[in-house]
Write an enzyme that holds these catalytic residues in place. Structure first.
Site, PDB file in Angstrom:
ATOM      1  CB  SER A  30      -0.876   0.040   1.243  1.00 47.19           C
ATOM      2  OG  SER A  30      -1.680  -1.094   1.288  1.00 47.19           O
TER       3      SER A  30
HETATM    4  N1  SAH Z   1       0.509  -6.001   3.740  1.00 55.54           N
HETATM    5  C1  SAH Z   1       1.287  -6.290   2.573  1.00 55.54           C
HETATM    6  C2  SAH Z   1       0.585  -6.033   1.267  1.00 55.54           C
HETATM    7  C3  SAH Z   1      -0.647  -6.839   1.147  1.00 55.54           C
HETATM    8  S1  SAH Z   1      -1.166  -7.181  -0.501  1.00 55.54           S
HETATM    9  C4  SAH Z   1       2.613  -5.539   2.584  1.00 55.54           C
HETATM   10  O1  SAH Z   1       2.843  -4.691   3.473  1.00 55.54           O
HETATM   11  O2  SAH Z   1       3.416  -5.794   1.698  1.00 55.54           O
HETATM   12  C5  SAH Z   1      -2.411  -8.313  -0.017  1.00 55.54           C
HETATM   13  C6  SAH Z   1      -1.884  -9.693   0.279  1.00 55.54           C
HETATM   14  O3  SAH Z   1      -2.985 -10.461   0.767  1.00 55.54           O
HETATM   15  C7  SAH Z   1      -1.355 -10.422  -0.946  1.00 55.54           C
HETATM   16  O4  SAH Z   1      -0.042 -10.826  -0.732  1.00 55.54           O
HETATM   17  C8  SAH Z   1      -2.305 -11.607  -1.085  1.00 55.54           C
HETATM   18  O5  SAH Z   1      -1.687 -12.784  -1.561  1.00 55.54           O
HETATM   19  C9  SAH Z   1      -2.798 -11.783   0.332  1.00 55.54           C
HETATM   20  N2  SAH Z   1      -4.057 -12.513   0.489  1.00 55.54           N
HETATM   21  C10 SAH Z   1      -5.170 -12.466  -0.285  1.00 55.54           C
HETATM   22  N3  SAH Z   1      -6.116 -13.301   0.203  1.00 55.54           N
HETATM   23  C11 SAH Z   1      -5.592 -13.870   1.323  1.00 55.54           C
HETATM   24  C12 SAH Z   1      -6.072 -14.826   2.262  1.00 55.54           C
HETATM   25  N4  SAH Z   1      -7.293 -15.371   2.171  1.00 55.54           N
HETATM   26  N5  SAH Z   1      -5.263 -15.184   3.280  1.00 55.54           N
HETATM   27  C13 SAH Z   1      -4.022 -14.664   3.399  1.00 55.54           C
HETATM   28  N6  SAH Z   1      -3.500 -13.768   2.532  1.00 55.54           N
HETATM   29  C14 SAH Z   1      -4.283 -13.374   1.508  1.00 55.54           C
END
Ligand code: SAH
Length: 245
Positions: free
Chosen positions: A95
């Site tokens: 983000s």
């Molecule tokens: N917080 C992260 C960015 C998140 S992007 C950072 O600081 O880099 C959102 C992430 O959520 C992605 O990596 C995606 O694979 C993950 N995601 C999506 N659905 C999910 C689920 N059901 N359980 C765990 N992770 C999930």
């Protein structure tokens, strides 16, 4: 006399010319590649985060300390501190710095807080949480992202962060209950298991809305009697929370 006049002109030219040039050179913004990461972080905090109203000193300090450039792909390191989200591997993204700061501030973390993050991605948000809280648990569904985030966080010294591969919809029951839960992917509702794993007095933040469009950032508070209240905190856009393969 004529010679004196000419000498005077030359003196004026010699004396004057470096001054406007120096003034001009100082006022030019220096390109990111010439500034160190610490300077870029200070600038990011002042211009993108404080300027938009984030006041929690612990959040500001965390944003100033965590080396965001270490969490992005090599070819994007020079733009790591700009005011936007950054693509990471597997079609996911980190983000925008302001959104990371806002969500962290909404959690009202304390030094003894135990936090759950759903969506580890690069591990950047987990590192910000770890700068403030006592213990961070983070779940990521893509094994390669979970593995590289775990290595990166360990290398950077964040030993009180645990990362595991799994479906974050189910939370992390063995580590529950949590003082705070942050979901960094968007869904059309808040998963029931997460609400159950939130302590009375705890806070949860999650982008809620149609998965392909813009979402609303929800802050959910659980009071000491276990009652939930919901507050809307603006519009955001996150990658979707996915289930299964
Ligand atoms: N917080 C992260 C960015 C998140 S992007 C950072 O600081 O880099 C959102 C992430 O959520 C992605 O990596 C995606 O694979 C993950 N995601 C999506 N659905 C999910 C689920 N059901 N359980 C765990 N992770 C999930």
């Amino acid at each position: 006399m004529e010679v004196m006049q000419r000498m005077g002109q030359i003196a004026v030219v010699v004396l004057m010319s470096p001054l406007p040039f120096a003034a001009f050179a100082c006022s030019m913004p220096r390109p990111e590649e010439y500034l160190g990461p610490a300077t870029l972080r200070k600038r990011m905090v002042a211009e993108q985060i404080k300027a938009r109203g984030i006041r929690d000193e612990r959040v500001l300090r965390a944003m100033e300390r965590v080396p965001r450039h270490e969490f992005v792909p090599d070819h994007l390191q020079t733009v790591a501190y700009r005011d936007h989200a950054i693509a990471i591997d597997h079609g996911q993204s980190i983000s925008q710095p302001y959104v990371v700061a806002l969500m962290t501030e909404l959690l009202e973390l304390k030094p003894n807080s135990v936090v759950l993050e759903v969506g580890t991605g690069s591990g950047y948000q987990a590192a910000i949480l770890a700068e403030i809280a006592a213990r961070v648990f983070s779940v990521e569904r893509i094994p390669q992202l979970a593995d590289s985030a775990r290595c990166r966080l360990e290398r950077l010294g964040y030993r009180h962060v645990s990362v595991r591969t799994g479906d974050g919809y189910e939370g992390w029951p063995e580590a529950a209950p949590f003082d705070a839960i942050i979901v960094t992917c968007g869904g059309d509702h808040v998963p029931e298991p997460l609400l159950q794993q939130l302590k009375p007095g705890g806070t949860l933040v999650m982008p809620v809305g149609p998965t392909t469009d813009c979402q609303t950032l929800w802050l959910i508070e659980k009071d000491h009697k276990g009652r939930l209240s919901k507050h809307k905190k603006g519009n955001v856009r996150f990658v979707p929370l996915r289930r299964g393969d």
